[in-house]
Design a protein around this motif. Sequence first.
Motif, PDB file in Angstrom:
ATOM      1  N   THR A 261      13.104  11.241  -4.629  1.00  0.00           N
ATOM      2  CA  THR A 261      11.740  11.849  -4.008  1.00  0.00           C
ATOM      3  C   THR A 261      10.572  11.660  -5.394  1.00  0.00           C
ATOM      4  O   THR A 261      10.944  11.673  -6.609  1.00  0.00           O
ATOM      5  N   ASN A 262       9.225  11.650  -4.999  1.00  0.00           N
ATOM      6  CA  ASN A 262       8.167  11.604  -5.881  1.00  0.00           C
ATOM      7  C   ASN A 262       7.916  13.019  -6.210  1.00  0.00           C
ATOM      8  O   ASN A 262       8.585  14.154  -5.644  1.00  0.00           O
TER       9      ASN A 262
ATOM     10  N   PRO B 285      10.036  10.937  -0.150  1.00  0.00           N
ATOM     11  CA  PRO B 285      10.878   9.769  -0.460  1.00  0.00           C
ATOM     12  C   PRO B 285      10.285   8.533  -1.047  1.00  0.00           C
ATOM     13  O   PRO B 285       9.183   8.109  -0.408  1.00  0.00           O
ATOM     14  N   VAL B 286      10.527   8.287  -2.058  1.00  0.00           N
ATOM     15  CA  VAL B 286       9.700   7.117  -2.858  1.00  0.00           C
ATOM     16  C   VAL B 286       9.884   5.912  -2.117  1.00  0.00           C
ATOM     17  O   VAL B 286       8.528   5.261  -2.034  1.00  0.00           O
ATOM     18  N   LYS B 287      10.605   5.226  -1.759  1.00  0.00           N
ATOM     19  CA  LYS B 287      10.732   3.959  -0.859  1.00  0.00           C
ATOM     20  C   LYS B 287       9.669   4.124   0.274  1.00  0.00           C
ATOM     21  O   LYS B 287       9.003   3.287   0.335  1.00  0.00           O
ATOM     22  N   GLU B 288       9.847   5.019   1.063  1.00  0.00           N
ATOM     23  CA  GLU B 288       9.034   5.201   2.266  1.00  0.00           C
ATOM     24  C   GLU B 288       7.814   5.405   2.025  1.00  0.00           C
ATOM     25  O   GLU B 288       6.909   5.087   2.606  1.00  0.00           O
ATOM     26  N   THR B 289       7.475   6.056   0.939  1.00  0.00           N
ATOM     27  CA  THR B 289       6.075   6.292   0.413  1.00  0.00           C
ATOM     28  C   THR B 289       5.257   5.144  -0.112  1.00  0.00           C
ATOM     29  O   THR B 289       4.182   5.059   0.538  1.00  0.00           O
ATOM     30  N   GLU B 290       6.036   4.274  -0.783  1.00  0.00           N
ATOM     31  CA  GLU B 290       5.481   3.212  -0.887  1.00  0.00           C
ATOM     32  C   GLU B 290       5.123   2.316   0.108  1.00  0.00           C
ATOM     33  O   GLU B 290       4.101   1.488   0.298  1.00  0.00           O
TER      34      GLU B 290
ATOM     35  N   GLU C 248      -8.323   7.802  -1.725  1.00  0.00           N
ATOM     36  CA  GLU C 248      -7.874   8.651  -2.658  1.00  0.00           C
ATOM     37  C   GLU C 248      -6.489   9.209  -1.918  1.00  0.00           C
ATOM     38  O   GLU C 248      -5.551   9.526  -2.869  1.00  0.00           O
ATOM     39  N   ARG C 249      -6.224   8.998  -0.638  1.00  0.00           N
ATOM     40  CA  ARG C 249      -4.815   9.065  -0.335  1.00  0.00           C
ATOM     41  C   ARG C 249      -3.814   8.363  -1.003  1.00  0.00           C
ATOM     42  O   ARG C 249      -2.886   8.652  -1.359  1.00  0.00           O
ATOM     43  N   VAL C 250      -4.192   6.887  -0.949  1.00  0.00           N
ATOM     44  CA  VAL C 250      -3.208   5.985  -1.684  1.00  0.00           C
ATOM     45  C   VAL C 250      -2.947   6.249  -3.123  1.00  0.00           C
ATOM     46  O   VAL C 250      -2.033   6.429  -3.744  1.00  0.00           O
ATOM     47  N   LEU C 251      -4.003   6.978  -3.934  1.00  0.00           N
ATOM     48  CA  LEU C 251      -3.851   7.448  -5.182  1.00  0.00           C
ATOM     49  C   LEU C 251      -3.062   8.639  -5.427  1.00  0.00           C
ATOM     50  O   LEU C 251      -2.062   8.688  -6.171  1.00  0.00           O
ATOM     51  N   THR C 252      -3.135   9.592  -4.456  1.00  0.00           N
ATOM     52  CA  THR C 252      -2.297  10.741  -4.454  1.00  0.00           C
ATOM     53  C   THR C 252      -1.034  10.515  -3.990  1.00  0.00           C
ATOM     54  O   THR C 252      -0.060  10.951  -4.749  1.00  0.00           O
ATOM     55  N   LEU C 253      -0.697   9.395  -3.380  1.00  0.00           N
ATOM     56  CA  LEU C 253       0.741   8.968  -3.099  1.00  0.00           C
ATOM     57  C   LEU C 253       1.484   8.163  -4.270  1.00  0.00           C
ATOM     58  O   LEU C 253       2.295   7.644  -4.082  1.00  0.00           O
ATOM     59  N   GLY C 254       0.598   8.010  -5.291  1.00  0.00           N
ATOM     60  CA  GLY C 254       1.000   7.097  -6.480  1.00  0.00           C
ATOM     61  C   GLY C 254       0.587   5.609  -6.171  1.00  0.00           C
ATOM     62  O   GLY C 254       1.110   4.906  -7.281  1.00  0.00           O
TER      63      GLY C 254
ATOM     64  N   ASN D 103       7.709  13.356   6.807  1.00  0.00           N
ATOM     65  CA  ASN D 103       7.221  14.604   6.407  1.00  0.00           C
ATOM     66  C   ASN D 103       5.899  14.635   5.802  1.00  0.00           C
ATOM     67  O   ASN D 103       5.721  15.429   4.942  1.00  0.00           O
ATOM     68  N   ASP D 104       5.347  13.407   5.642  1.00  0.00           N
ATOM     69  CA  ASP D 104       4.099  13.391   4.725  1.00  0.00           C
ATOM     70  C   ASP D 104       2.864  14.006   5.460  1.00  0.00           C
ATOM     71  O   ASP D 104       2.026  13.432   6.520  1.00  0.00           O
ATOM     72  N   GLU D 105       2.828  15.186   5.551  1.00  0.00           N
ATOM     73  CA  GLU D 105       1.774  15.994   6.249  1.00  0.00           C
ATOM     74  C   GLU D 105       0.157  15.693   5.862  1.00  0.00           C
ATOM     75  O   GLU D 105      -0.602  15.549   6.694  1.00  0.00           O
ATOM     76  N   GLY D 106      -0.027  15.345   4.662  1.00  0.00           N
ATOM     77  CA  GLY D 106      -1.203  14.883   4.198  1.00  0.00           C
ATOM     78  C   GLY D 106      -1.733  13.864   4.826  1.00  0.00           C
ATOM     79  O   GLY D 106      -2.829  13.477   5.392  1.00  0.00           O
ATOM     80  N   THR D 107      -0.855  12.796   4.838  1.00  0.00           N
ATOM     81  CA  THR D 107      -1.394  11.489   5.563  1.00  0.00           C
ATOM     82  C   THR D 107      -1.368  11.513   6.946  1.00  0.00           C
ATOM     83  O   THR D 107      -2.295  11.070   7.740  1.00  0.00           O
TER      84      THR D 107
END
Length: 157
Positions: free
Chosen positions: A3-4, A9-14, A69-75, A129-133
């Motif tokens: 996880t980040n 989860p890193v892969k799914e967030t990418e 900004e959401r893209v940046l927040t997610l890394g 469970n990416d509630e922000g997005t």
Amino acid sequence: MKTNILGLPVKETEATVKELNTLLSNFQVYYQNLRGIHWNIRGKRFFDLHVKFEELYNDSQLKIDLIAERVLTLGGTPLHTFEDYIAHNQLTVGKNVSNDEKAIHLIVSSLSSVLKIERTILDHAGAINDEGTNSMMSDFIAEQEKTIWMMQAWLEE
């Protein structure tokens, strides 16, 4: 599962970042469409539509910033070139649209396409469970559905 820093989860967030960049690209094209119809609209409804189109492009400009900004927040790194925007665009590009009905149809079709991208993001963000997005997509979807309804009501006069 790795996880980040946000616990996602890193892969799914990418994958979410990639989808958000697609949305960002399409919003940039939508924004440019709105600017064009704002500048070029003609006819007896000019005053009302000119103001409405400005309202819509100002709103889309805010959403563009939120997506980036959401893209940046997610890394991730937000796309930021016209080349990238065109490569990821799924919308009709409105060129020299000055007719009121054609302008409204362009808005409706653009938002309809954007909604499809947002719903895909909503599904994928919900699954991890990416509630922000998820929250951002839900807000966008509700607003855009209402805009489509209003534009269709205008078209029926």
